[in-house]
Every structure is written in structure tokens, then in C-alpha cells.
Scaffold this active site. Structure first.
Site, PDB file in Angstrom:
ATOM      1  N   ARG A  98      -4.897  -6.666  -6.331  1.00  0.00           N
ATOM      2  CA  ARG A  98      -3.825  -5.665  -6.236  1.00  0.00           C
ATOM      3  C   ARG A  98      -2.533  -6.432  -6.474  1.00  0.00           C
ATOM      4  NH1 ARG A  98      -2.803  -0.869  -2.000  1.00  0.00           N
ATOM      5  NH2 ARG A  98      -4.311  -0.006  -3.456  1.00  0.00           N
ATOM      6  N   HIS A 125      -4.000   2.609 -11.555  1.00  0.00           N
ATOM      7  CA  HIS A 125      -4.868   2.499 -10.375  1.00  0.00           C
ATOM      8  C   HIS A 125      -6.250   3.043 -10.788  1.00  0.00           C
ATOM      9  CE1 HIS A 125      -6.074   1.930  -6.384  1.00  0.00           C
ATOM     10  NE2 HIS A 125      -5.258   2.729  -5.719  1.00  0.00           N
ATOM     11  N   GLN A 128      -8.982   4.236  -8.214  1.00  0.00           N
ATOM     12  CA  GLN A 128      -8.606   5.498  -7.578  1.00  0.00           C
ATOM     13  C   GLN A 128      -8.993   6.669  -8.481  1.00  0.00           C
ATOM     14  OE1 GLN A 128      -6.898   5.983  -4.426  1.00  0.00           O
ATOM     15  NE2 GLN A 128      -7.674   8.017  -4.864  1.00  0.00           N
ATOM     16  N   ASP A 220       1.319  12.306  -5.018  1.00  0.00           N
ATOM     17  CA  ASP A 220       1.357  10.955  -4.455  1.00  0.00           C
ATOM     18  C   ASP A 220       2.776  10.739  -3.927  1.00  0.00           C
ATOM     19  OD1 ASP A 220       0.814   8.304  -3.818  1.00  0.00           O
ATOM     20  OD2 ASP A 220       0.891   7.573  -5.876  1.00  0.00           O
ATOM     21  N   CYS A 260      -4.021  10.459  -3.149  1.00  0.00           N
ATOM     22  CA  CYS A 260      -4.723   9.163  -3.042  1.00  0.00           C
ATOM     23  C   CYS A 260      -4.564   8.530  -1.669  1.00  0.00           C
ATOM     24  CB  CYS A 260      -4.223   8.213  -4.128  1.00  0.00           C
ATOM     25  SG  CYS A 260      -2.455   7.890  -4.004  1.00  0.00           S
ATOM     26  N   ARG A 288     -13.870   6.323  -2.732  1.00  0.00           N
ATOM     27  CA  ARG A 288     -13.458   4.993  -3.194  1.00  0.00           C
ATOM     28  C   ARG A 288     -14.634   4.022  -3.049  1.00  0.00           C
ATOM     29  NH1 ARG A 288      -8.113   3.561  -3.261  1.00  0.00           N
ATOM     30  NH2 ARG A 288      -8.929   1.720  -4.315  1.00  0.00           N
TER      31      ARG A 288
HETATM   32  N1  NVA Z   1       1.693   5.061  -6.050  1.00  0.00           N
HETATM   33  C1  NVA Z   1       1.371   4.412  -4.800  1.00  0.00           C
HETATM   34  C2  NVA Z   1      -0.104   4.393  -4.601  1.00  0.00           C
HETATM   35  C3  NVA Z   1      -0.578   3.751  -3.326  1.00  0.00           C
HETATM   36  C4  NVA Z   1      -2.077   3.737  -3.201  1.00  0.00           C
HETATM   37  C5  NVA Z   1       1.942   3.000  -4.803  1.00  0.00           C
HETATM   38  O1  NVA Z   1       1.872   2.318  -5.839  1.00  0.00           O
HETATM   39  O2  NVA Z   1       2.473   2.580  -3.768  1.00  0.00           O
HETATM   40  N1   CP Z   2      -5.210   4.876  -2.224  1.00  0.00           N
HETATM   41  C1   CP Z   2      -5.141   3.544  -1.987  1.00  0.00           C
HETATM   42  O1   CP Z   2      -5.277   2.706  -2.878  1.00  0.00           O
HETATM   43  O2   CP Z   2      -4.928   3.223  -0.685  1.00  0.00           O
HETATM   44  P1   CP Z   2      -4.552   1.784  -0.100  1.00  0.00           P
HETATM   45  O3   CP Z   2      -3.160   1.459  -0.541  1.00  0.00           O
HETATM   46  O4   CP Z   2      -4.650   1.967   1.389  1.00  0.00           O
HETATM   47  O5   CP Z   2      -5.535   0.779  -0.615  1.00  0.00           O
END
Ligand code: NVA
Ligand code: CP
Length: 302
Positions: A98, A125, A128, A220, A260, A288
Site C-alpha cells: 500500500r 485500488h 477493492q 467513498d 469501500c 476482500r
Molecule cells: N480513497 C480512500 C480509500 C481508502 C480505502 C483513500 O485513498 O484514502
Molecule cells: N477499503 C480498504 O482498503 O480499507 P483499509 O484502508 O482499512 O484497508
């Protein structure tokens, strides 16, 4: 060996991975297919679902996962990404990352001898999106001929949905204010997929237009990880795009609501909607695990 940085990387295998995910969820999977294998998990940002589902997924497939915070890795002190990739490749069988910058994950994959799986970047993502499509099939029966509308910020989650929806025969619309449209390079590829699969993509700042004939309403957060400095302006610009009961009433009867997670009730969605009867958020979170087990099997099994 391949890597999963974008939905485009599995363009021709999306259905196969999702079929495998359904089989895994139904318990139709050989015992411990990844026995003896190790997944390194690098996190430059916070996570609940991604971290736990990958860790549990590896365990359930007979392997193990190692959590690596980028603050603790030498990478966090400036060790080159290329050296990190080459060294990790000597120890582990796969890398999940990540990352803040999508380009860093591309660089990691370029120098890695083992598969690299994205667990979110500023651009996409993909895991997801796979879990979301599994959830849609379970609730709506099929993807073909259905329509999903993403409401709010055209962000990483929206980008991966834009790529996966046409590949599965779904129409997709994005309802977003001007200046919050999805990335141009994603829209270009998504439109190619839509043309190939005879589906439609609509980007509009008119909520009524975007929500016409919609079976899935998806939103989101307005402030993604890394966007914190713009929080105040984003809350002002995105306020008219809050998913509330009035907005849900424009969608088809029987439409489902997806997010998500993590969510901020009272911002991008009201409590009434996210905790209401149309919401499928916890099935989506559970999926997931199943979708990623399919990804791990697909990329890491000998
Ligand atoms: N769009 C959000 C998704 C988190 C799972 C982010 O990037 O923070
Ligand atoms: N939706 C998602 O990726 O959640 P986290 O940020 O908790 O991993």
C-alpha cells in the site's frame, strides 16, 4: 509471473479470478495451496481491511504474511526501492504494497522477481474493485446489463471501478463536481474497454443524469489519505454529492449501496443510508478476503 498494480493487468482474467473467489468462498479449494510461501506486506499508509484480509488470507491458504511498516523498513530512511525489491525477492514469494505514489509501486514491480500486488495507491485500488464486483454478483445475480454510479470524488477506488465495470459488461456513471473527475489516463482506458464490451461510461456533475437507471450507488470518503491539506475545500465542493435518502430515491428500486470503508457518516453518506436496508458494506468488506485469496492463488501458486 505477473503483478497486479492495475485492473488493466488482469484485463483478460478478471472473470476467471472472480469465479475462483466464489469457489474459494464456497469452500471449494484444495487444502493449503500456498503452503511454505511468504507474502511481505509493505504499508506506507494506514489500513484495517487490507492488512487483516491479506494476513488472514495467506494463513488460510497455508502460507504466512509479514507486516512491514515503511517507517521501520530501511526504505523509509531512503534505501532505494530497487534494492528493496531485489532483496525482498530473495526472501519472500510475493509482495503486497500500500503506497503513497503509484509510480513507486511500478518501480518496485519493475525490480522484483516475485509478484507485486497493490493494496492501494493514489491512482488505483484493484483488490477493492475485485471484492466489489464479487459483492455485486452476489446481490444482483449478474453484472451484465447492470449500472453502477460512483458519487463524489473521482479517486483511486473510482478509477479501479471504471476499469473493471466495462470488462464485466456493466455500465458506469460518475457523479462528481467539476475538478474532481477521475484521472484522464484511466478514463481513456476505461472508454476503450467500454467500446470493446458495448457498455456506457458517463461522467457528469448532474446527479440526476448520473443516477438514472442505476442498480448500485457507490461512494467513498471526500478526503483520501494524502489529501488532508485540501480537507476544508473538499468538504465544501463535495457537500452537494452526499449520498442521502433523497439521492438514493433517484436510483432503481432495489438498488444497493456500497462503500469501500472507512466511512464518515454525515459527510459522503448519511447514517440512514449506510446503516439502512440497501447497504451491503459488510458483505463488501468480507469479500476482500475471498477476492484476495483468489488473487494470491492466481499470482503465487506454482
Ligand atoms: N480513497 C480512500 C480509500 C481508502 C480505502 C483513500 O485513498 O484514502
Ligand atoms: N477499503 C480498504 O482498503 O480499507 P483499509 O484502508 O482499512 O484497508
Amino acid at each position: 509471473m505477473g503483478s497486479l498494480l492495475s485492473i488493466a493487468d488482469i484485463k483478460d482474467n478478471v472473470t476467471c479470478i472472480l469465479d475462483l473467489a466464489s469457489k474459494i468462498k464456497a469452500g471449494e479449494m484444495e487444502e493449503k495451496p500456498l503452503e511454505g510461501k511468504t507474502l511481505a506486506m509493505i504499508f506506507q499508509k494506514s489500513s484495517t481491511r487490507t492488512r487483516i484480509s491479506f494476513d488472514v488470507g495467506m494463513y488460510q491458504l497455508g502460507g504466512r504474511a509479514i507486516f512491514l511498516s515503511s517507517n521501520d523498513l530501511q526504505m523509509g530512511r531512503g534505501e532505494p526501492i530497487s534494492d528493496t525489491a531485489k532483496v525482498l525477492s530473495r526472501f519472500v514469494d510475493g509482495i503486497m504494497i500500500r503506497a503513497i505514489k503509484h509510480s513507486d509501486v511500478e518501480e518496485l514491480a519493475e525490480h522484483s522477481d516475485v509478484p507485486v500486488i497493490s493494496g492501494l495507491t493514489d491512482l488505483e485500488h484493484p483488490c477493492q474493485a475485485l471484492a466489489d464486483m464479487l459483492t455485486i454478483k452476489e446481490h444482483l445475480g449478474d453484472w451484465k446489463g447492470k449500472k453502477i454510479c460512483f458519487v463524489g470524488d473521482g479517486n483511486n477506488v473510482c478509477n479501479s471501478l471504471l476499469l473493471i465495470a466495462p470488462l464485466l459488461g456493466m455500465d458506469m456513471s460518475v457523479a462528481c463536481p467539476k475538478g474532481y473527475e477521475p484521472a484522464d489516463k484511466i478514463l481513456k482506458i476505461a472508454q476503450e474497454y467500454a467500446d470493446e464490451n458495448d457498455t456506457q461510461i458517463i461522467i457528469s456533475d448532474d446527479i440526476g443524469v448520473a443516477l438514472e437507471n442505476v442498480d448500485v450507488v457507490y461512494t467513498d470518503v471526500w478526503v483520501s489519505m494524502g489529501d488532508e491539506a485540501e480537507a476544508k475545500q473538499r468538504e465544501i465542493d463535495l457537500a452537494p454529492f452526499q449520498v442521502n435518502s433523497d439521492l438514493m430515491s433517484i436510483a432503481n428500486d432495489g438498488a444497493i449501496f456500497m462503500h469501500c470503508l472507512p466511512a464518515i457518516r454525515g459527510q459522503e453518506v448519511t447514517g440512514e443510508v449506510i446503516d439502512g436496508p440497501q447497504s451491503v458494506i459488510y458483505d463488501e468488506a468480507e469479500n476482500r478476503l475471498h477476492a484476495q485469496k483468489a488473487v494470491l492463488y492466481y499470482f503465487m501458486k506454482d
